[in-house]
Design a protein around this motif. Sequence first.
Motif, PDB file in Angstrom:
ATOM      1  N   UNK A   4       0.801  -1.212   0.000  1.00 19.71           N
ATOM      2  CA  UNK A   4       0.000   0.000   0.000  1.00 19.71           C
ATOM      3  C   UNK A   4       0.842   1.275   0.000  1.00 19.71           C
ATOM      4  N   UNK A   5       2.142   1.143   0.204  1.00 18.06           N
ATOM      5  CA  UNK A   5       2.997   2.330   0.215  1.00 18.06           C
ATOM      6  C   UNK A   5       4.407   1.931  -0.184  1.00 18.06           C
ATOM      7  N   UNK A   6       5.158   2.912  -0.624  1.00 19.52           N
ATOM      8  CA  UNK A   6       6.562   2.699  -0.963  1.00 19.52           C
ATOM      9  C   UNK A   6       7.399   2.887   0.292  1.00 19.52           C
ATOM     10  N   UNK A   7       8.158   1.879   0.649  1.00 18.97           N
ATOM     11  CA  UNK A   7       9.032   1.962   1.820  1.00 18.97           C
ATOM     12  C   UNK A   7      10.329   2.677   1.460  1.00 18.97           C
ATOM     13  N   UNK A   8      11.079   3.085   2.463  1.00 20.50           N
ATOM     14  CA  UNK A   8      12.325   3.798   2.225  1.00 20.50           C
ATOM     15  C   UNK A   8      13.406   2.840   1.732  1.00 20.50           C
ATOM     16  N   UNK A   9      14.476   3.419   1.232  1.00 21.83           N
ATOM     17  CA  UNK A   9      15.587   2.631   0.712  1.00 21.83           C
ATOM     18  C   UNK A   9      16.176   1.717   1.783  1.00 21.83           C
ATOM     19  N   UNK A  10      16.339   2.227   2.996  1.00 21.98           N
ATOM     20  CA  UNK A  10      16.910   1.395   4.053  1.00 21.98           C
ATOM     21  C   UNK A  10      15.935   0.303   4.485  1.00 21.98           C
ATOM     22  N   UNK A  11      14.639   0.611   4.515  1.00 26.54           N
ATOM     23  CA  UNK A  11      13.648  -0.412   4.864  1.00 26.54           C
ATOM     24  C   UNK A  11      13.640  -1.540   3.829  1.00 26.54           C
ATOM     25  N   UNK A  12      13.700  -1.173   2.563  1.00 26.58           N
ATOM     26  CA  UNK A  12      13.698  -2.182   1.501  1.00 26.58           C
ATOM     27  C   UNK A  12      14.996  -2.980   1.518  1.00 26.58           C
ATOM     28  N   UNK A  13      16.104  -2.330   1.861  1.00 27.57           N
ATOM     29  CA  UNK A  13      17.379  -3.054   1.960  1.00 27.57           C
ATOM     30  C   UNK A  13      17.288  -4.155   3.008  1.00 27.57           C
ATOM     31  N   UNK A  14      16.584  -3.894   4.091  1.00 23.07           N
ATOM     32  CA  UNK A  14      16.414  -4.920   5.120  1.00 23.07           C
ATOM     33  C   UNK A  14      15.547  -6.068   4.606  1.00 23.07           C
ATOM     34  N   UNK A  15      14.530  -5.748   3.820  1.00 19.87           N
ATOM     35  CA  UNK A  15      13.708  -6.803   3.210  1.00 19.87           C
ATOM     36  C   UNK A  15      14.570  -7.657   2.284  1.00 19.87           C
ATOM     37  N   UNK A  16      15.409  -7.013   1.480  1.00 17.92           N
ATOM     38  CA  UNK A  16      16.277  -7.746   0.563  1.00 17.92           C
ATOM     39  C   UNK A  16      17.321  -8.577   1.312  1.00 17.92           C
ATOM     40  N   UNK A  17      17.604  -8.212   2.549  1.00 23.83           N
ATOM     41  CA  UNK A  17      18.491  -9.028   3.379  1.00 23.83           C
ATOM     42  C   UNK A  17      17.788 -10.284   3.889  1.00 23.83           C
ATOM     43  N   UNK A  62      -2.659 -12.706  -8.151  1.00 23.05           N
ATOM     44  CA  UNK A  62      -1.427 -13.289  -8.667  1.00 23.05           C
ATOM     45  C   UNK A  62      -0.244 -12.511  -8.144  1.00 23.05           C
ATOM     46  N   UNK A  63       0.894 -13.179  -7.938  1.00 17.11           N
ATOM     47  CA  UNK A  63       2.045 -12.484  -7.376  1.00 17.11           C
ATOM     48  C   UNK A  63       2.591 -11.435  -8.318  1.00 17.11           C
ATOM     49  N   UNK A  64       3.200 -10.392  -7.772  1.00 16.29           N
ATOM     50  CA  UNK A  64       3.817  -9.361  -8.590  1.00 16.29           C
ATOM     51  C   UNK A  64       4.775  -8.571  -7.742  1.00 16.29           C
ATOM     52  N   UNK A  65       5.655  -7.795  -8.369  1.00 18.05           N
ATOM     53  CA  UNK A  65       6.579  -6.963  -7.615  1.00 18.05           C
ATOM     54  C   UNK A  65       7.953  -7.583  -7.550  1.00 18.05           C
ATOM     55  N   UNK A  66       8.879  -6.820  -7.014  1.00 16.11           N
ATOM     56  CA  UNK A  66      10.268  -7.256  -7.008  1.00 16.11           C
ATOM     57  C   UNK A  66      10.853  -7.283  -5.615  1.00 16.11           C
ATOM     58  N   UNK A  67      10.734  -6.210  -4.907  1.00 14.55           N
ATOM     59  CA  UNK A  67      11.497  -6.072  -3.667  1.00 14.55           C
ATOM     60  C   UNK A  67      11.120  -7.088  -2.610  1.00 14.55           C
ATOM     61  N   UNK A  68       9.908  -7.617  -2.672  1.00 15.87           N
ATOM     62  CA  UNK A  68       9.458  -8.531  -1.624  1.00 15.87           C
ATOM     63  C   UNK A  68       9.475  -9.989  -2.065  1.00 15.87           C
ATOM     64  N   UNK A  69      10.211 -10.289  -3.122  1.00 17.22           N
ATOM     65  CA  UNK A  69      10.364 -11.675  -3.526  1.00 17.22           C
ATOM     66  C   UNK A  69       9.201 -12.211  -4.331  1.00 17.22           C
ATOM     67  N   UNK A  70       8.315 -11.304  -4.814  1.00 14.94           N
ATOM     68  CA  UNK A  70       7.217 -11.781  -5.636  1.00 14.94           C
ATOM     69  C   UNK A  70       7.707 -11.989  -7.055  1.00 14.94           C
ATOM     70  N   UNK A  71       6.913 -12.674  -7.862  1.00 13.20           N
ATOM     71  CA  UNK A  71       7.333 -13.006  -9.215  1.00 13.20           C
ATOM     72  C   UNK A  71       6.235 -12.688 -10.208  1.00 13.20           C
ATOM     73  N   UNK A  72       6.636 -12.559 -11.450  1.00 11.85           N
ATOM     74  CA  UNK A  72       5.678 -12.322 -12.515  1.00 11.85           C
ATOM     75  C   UNK A  72       4.793 -13.537 -12.716  1.00 11.85           C
ATOM     76  N   UNK A  73       3.591 -13.315 -13.242  1.00 13.29           N
ATOM     77  CA  UNK A  73       2.685 -14.431 -13.498  1.00 13.29           C
ATOM     78  C   UNK A  73       3.209 -15.342 -14.590  1.00 13.29           C
ATOM     79  N   UNK A  74       4.227 -14.900 -15.322  1.00 10.92           N
ATOM     80  CA  UNK A  74       4.782 -15.719 -16.394  1.00 10.92           C
ATOM     81  C   UNK A  74       6.036 -16.447 -15.966  1.00 10.92           C
ATOM     82  N   UNK A  75       6.343 -16.451 -14.684  1.00  9.41           N
ATOM     83  CA  UNK A  75       7.603 -17.017 -14.209  1.00  9.41           C
ATOM     84  C   UNK A  75       7.536 -18.506 -13.878  1.00  9.41           C
TER      85      UNK A  75
END
Length: 283
Positions: free
Chosen positions: A191-204, A252-265
């Motif tokens: 529902x919102x765009x998180x900050x760069x540092x918050x997303x970095x923690x998700x990617x960790x 269907x899953x979507x997005x990048x930063x949270x480990x979601x994938x395209x519907x064609x994946x």
Amino acid sequence: MEHYGVQTAAGHLTVAAESKEPYAADVLASLHEDAAQVVARYPQKRSALLPLLHLVQSVDGYVTGRGIEFCAEVLDLSMAEVSGVATFYTQYKRHPNGEYTVGVCTNTLCAIMGGDQIWDEVSEHLGIGHDETTPDGKITLERVECNAACDYAPVVMANWEFFDNQTPESTKQLVDDLRSGADVTPSRGPSRVCTFTQVSRVLAGFNDGLADEGVGAGPASLEGLRVAREHDWTAPNGTPARHTAEVPADSAPGGVARGRHSSTDTPSNAADTLPGMPPAEGK
């Protein structure tokens, strides 16, 4: 104190200090606790380098000298080995980054659909170029290659969340809203765009609880499959078109930063989809 060059919004090369001051005791203790969880996921601890770089980036806002030393110490790697990885991947920043990284796709399809114009106008609007940051520290602007969302071209990403079917005007509004501190909702995902540092923690590898928010793939992502079913088209080996369209478009899953994938994946063997290729071994 280690130093390095930073390109400013005015286009001048300045020298900025890279923090090699030791972490505060409480910060270091928290880093070690988190790092232990990350390393435990891998049979060989050196394999944890990528998420650990995201982890230190979530603390410092970029990969600092002390962050490199921390990763090297925890993983029994040399500083050169860690630095080689940190300077190879563009998601790791070696100088202070903005609170929001706004990436404008200028790869072929997005470019001809308006991505080049978006880039030109937003760059002029912000007064910065590629990998430069606004003086208020809010926006780092990037030219990016394919965002894997060509069905919604031209696409812009803010901290790797999708903003589909963009125009120069909508993208300028996006960066203005981000700079003002307003909550900004991406086209798909949370529902919102998180900050760069918050997303970095998700990617960790640390879940922020937002993975299942919002819509995933929309009708454009599934249109090809709908047409294939309508015409009863099959893959070259005779396999009926099915893949992942069993998942409703709104979930269907979507997005990048949270480990979601395209519907064609959906994983597939290349020999199953390309005519004229011999079958894989064992088939």
